[in-house]
Design an enzyme around this catalytic site. Structure first.
Site, mmCIF file in Angstrom:
data_model
loop_
_atom_site.group_PDB
_atom_site.id
_atom_site.type_symbol
_atom_site.label_atom_id
_atom_site.label_comp_id
_atom_site.label_asym_id
_atom_site.label_seq_id
_atom_site.Cartn_x
_atom_site.Cartn_y
_atom_site.Cartn_z
ATOM 1 N N GLY A 5 0.792 -1.230 0.000
ATOM 2 C CA GLY A 5 0.000 0.000 0.000
ATOM 3 C C GLY A 5 0.822 1.276 0.000
ATOM 4 O O GLY A 5 0.402 2.283 0.565
ATOM 5 N N SER A 6 1.968 1.257 -0.710
ATOM 6 C CA SER A 6 2.762 2.500 -0.728
ATOM 7 C C SER A 6 2.026 3.577 -1.529
ATOM 8 O O SER A 6 2.075 4.757 -1.178
ATOM 9 C CB SER A 6 4.166 2.250 -1.283
ATOM 10 O OG SER A 6 4.130 1.948 -2.653
ATOM 11 N N ASN A 7 1.337 3.164 -2.591
ATOM 12 C CA ASN A 7 0.530 4.152 -3.344
ATOM 13 C C ASN A 7 -0.639 4.641 -2.492
ATOM 14 O O ASN A 7 -0.941 5.831 -2.469
ATOM 15 C CB ASN A 7 -0.009 3.525 -4.637
ATOM 16 C CG ASN A 7 1.008 3.567 -5.745
ATOM 17 O OD1 ASN A 7 1.298 4.628 -6.291
ATOM 18 N ND2 ASN A 7 1.572 2.418 -6.080
ATOM 19 N N LEU B 297 -5.669 -6.929 -6.117
ATOM 20 C CA LEU B 297 -5.438 -8.036 -7.035
ATOM 21 C C LEU B 297 -6.702 -8.757 -7.518
ATOM 22 O O LEU B 297 -6.628 -9.593 -8.404
ATOM 23 C CB LEU B 297 -4.473 -9.049 -6.404
ATOM 24 C CG LEU B 297 -3.066 -8.482 -6.168
ATOM 25 C CD1 LEU B 297 -2.147 -9.548 -5.597
ATOM 26 C CD2 LEU B 297 -2.475 -7.910 -7.459
ATOM 27 N N ASN C 206 -7.892 2.929 -11.564
ATOM 28 C CA ASN C 206 -6.809 1.975 -11.283
ATOM 29 C C ASN C 206 -5.488 2.545 -11.777
ATOM 30 O O ASN C 206 -5.466 3.392 -12.675
ATOM 31 C CB ASN C 206 -7.096 0.657 -12.023
ATOM 32 C CG ASN C 206 -6.041 -0.407 -11.743
ATOM 33 O OD1 ASN C 206 -5.574 -0.550 -10.609
ATOM 34 N ND2 ASN C 206 -5.650 -1.145 -12.767
ATOM 35 N N HIS D 82 -1.696 1.181 -13.250
ATOM 36 C CA HIS D 82 -0.977 -0.001 -13.731
ATOM 37 C C HIS D 82 0.478 0.380 -13.973
ATOM 38 O O HIS D 82 0.753 1.424 -14.575
ATOM 39 C CB HIS D 82 -1.622 -0.511 -15.028
ATOM 40 C CG HIS D 82 -1.027 -1.805 -15.490
ATOM 41 N ND1 HIS D 82 -1.270 -2.993 -14.864
ATOM 42 C CD2 HIS D 82 -0.150 -2.080 -16.500
ATOM 43 C CE1 HIS D 82 -0.583 -3.962 -15.465
ATOM 44 N NE2 HIS D 82 0.098 -3.427 -16.458
ATOM 45 N N ASP E 47 -7.140 -4.268 -16.279
ATOM 46 C CA ASP E 47 -6.269 -3.226 -16.849
ATOM 47 C C ASP E 47 -6.837 -2.641 -18.137
ATOM 48 O O ASP E 47 -6.115 -2.474 -19.134
ATOM 49 C CB ASP E 47 -4.855 -3.803 -17.102
ATOM 50 C CG ASP E 47 -4.242 -4.329 -15.821
ATOM 51 O OD1 ASP E 47 -4.455 -3.705 -14.766
ATOM 52 O OD2 ASP E 47 -3.591 -5.388 -15.874
ATOM 53 N N GLU F 253 4.583 6.416 -10.004
ATOM 54 C CA GLU F 253 3.245 6.185 -9.429
ATOM 55 C C GLU F 253 3.024 7.096 -8.226
ATOM 56 O O GLU F 253 1.983 7.759 -8.113
ATOM 57 C CB GLU F 253 3.096 4.721 -9.002
ATOM 58 C CG GLU F 253 3.177 3.758 -10.163
ATOM 59 C CD GLU F 253 2.792 2.349 -9.743
ATOM 60 O OE1 GLU F 253 1.653 1.970 -10.012
ATOM 61 O OE2 GLU F 253 3.617 1.642 -9.142
HETATM 62 C C1 GRF Z 1 1.733 -0.747 -8.002
HETATM 63 O O1 GRF Z 1 2.820 -0.974 -8.827
HETATM 64 C C2 GRF Z 1 0.498 -0.553 -8.819
HETATM 65 O O2 GRF Z 1 0.747 -0.040 -10.073
HETATM 66 C C3 GRF Z 1 -0.020 -1.951 -8.984
HETATM 67 O O3 GRF Z 1 0.278 -2.571 -7.763
HETATM 68 C C4 GRF Z 1 1.410 -1.958 -7.160
HETATM 69 C C5 GRF Z 1 1.031 -1.609 -5.765
HETATM 70 O O4 GRF Z 1 2.129 -1.193 -5.046
HETATM 71 N N1 GRF Z 1 -1.383 -1.950 -9.398
HETATM 72 P P1 GRF Z 1 1.931 -0.595 -3.597
HETATM 73 O O5 GRF Z 1 1.217 -1.641 -2.767
HETATM 74 O O6 GRF Z 1 1.145 0.643 -3.725
HETATM 75 O O7 GRF Z 1 3.327 -0.348 -3.107
#
Ligand code: GRF
Length: 289
Positions: free
Chosen positions: A112-114, A185, A202, A204, A245, A274
């Site tokens: 969950g870094s994003n 996922l 989303n 990608h 996607d 991202e």
């Molecule tokens: C990211 O690369 C995103 O593009 C993909 O899953 C990854 C999630 O990374 N859909 P994080 O958990 O946000 O680090």
């Protein structure tokens, strides 16, 4: 008309039918009980009696629809609905997001870094907030981020999500208006996309339409980019349409693929993109008329 109602109330087809049935049955029950009350009070429904009748049915109506909604499994919808009506009658701004406000559900399965960047970006935003973090993985790192930001979390069961109610009632109760996938996922069921009027986004970690689709996640994406000898990779932010996607693109950004790259170094470069672009793109998407 029904499509507009579905979007306005954020309900599925089945729920719309049940909600309309609740209105109809609740209304009839209210009329029936109203006449009973008038009879018990020895009042006719004419002259001044009409005014009394109107007061009686106005008081009875919410109770009747709530009672019927319990039977038809729509209690949480009607509780929210009646609350909004009540707030409007008192001249208050309705609770939950208004037309310029957005309440996001972040769906994530991993670290969950994003998601964390998004939580930080909107932490003090005047019109956009993160209302819930949803995960299919009870051990996902994203849940710790949510805890730090004081954001409620929901762990979902795969079968219920994919073949049941997709947790729509729960999301509605939380007042969610849009869904953000950040490393989630599972395939998002159409029910959910439909309920949020297509407001599901989303990210990608490659330049779609290349290197997308089922099984294309994490290091598999970067390995595919390297295997194809692509000179560049990048990110794609897109609306979700029920295929993996796939859907209208909102934003993309590129980065170089270096001859020395392996999947790990490329993943890191893409992840930086991202982190830089996802939250601002969501903000633009939601606030641009
Ligand atoms: C990211 O690369 C995103 O593009 C993909 O899953 C990854 C999630 O990374 N859909 P994080 O958990 O946000 O680090």
């Amino acid at each position: 008309m029904f499509t507009r109602l579905k979007q306005k109330w954020k309900v599925t087809n089945l729920q719309l039918v049940l909600v309309l049935c609740t209105f109809a049955i609740g209304g009839s029950l209210c009329g029936f009980l109203g006449r009973k009350v008038m009879g018990l009070a020895n009042l006719e429904v004419n002259g001044w009696g009409i005014l009394v009748y109107l007061v009686v049915v106005t008081l009875l109506w919410p109770l009747c629809v709530l009672a019927v909604s319990l039977l038809l499994g729509q209690f949480s919808f009607f509780r929210g609905y009646l609350l909004r009506v009540w707030q409007r009658m008192r001249g208050q701004k309705t609770g939950g997001p208004g037309p310029t406000a957005h309440n996001l559900a972040i769906f994530a399965s991993g670290s969950g870094s994003n998601a964390e960047k998004i939580m930080a970006h909107f932490a003090n935003h005047p019109h956009i907030r993160v209302g819930i973090v949803v995960s299919n993985n009870g051990a996902a790192g994203v849940l710790l981020h949510a805890q730090r930001y004081g954001i409620p979390t929901l762990i979902i069961d795969k079968n219920r999500f994919l073949t049941g109610d997709a947790y729509v009632p729960h999301l509605q109760e939380a007042g969610i208006t849009a869904v953000v996938l950040a490393g989630f996922l599972l395939k998002v069921p159409l029910t959910l996309i439909d309920v949020f009027g297509g407001k599901v986004v989303n990210i990608h970690p490659a330049l779609l339409p290349k290197h997308g689709g089922k099984g294309m996640y994490g290091k598999h994406v970067h390995e595919a980019v390297l295997a194809q000898g692509d000179a560049s990779s990048g990110i794609t932010i897109h609306l979700v349409d029920g295929q993996y996607d796939h859907g209208p693109q909102l934003f993309s950004a590129t980065c170089a693929v270096l001859p020395t790259d392996d999947a790990g170094t490329l993943a890191q470069r893409v992840l930086e993109l991202e982190h830089r672009h996802y939250a601002p793109t969501i903000e633009r998407w939601l606030t641009t008329p």
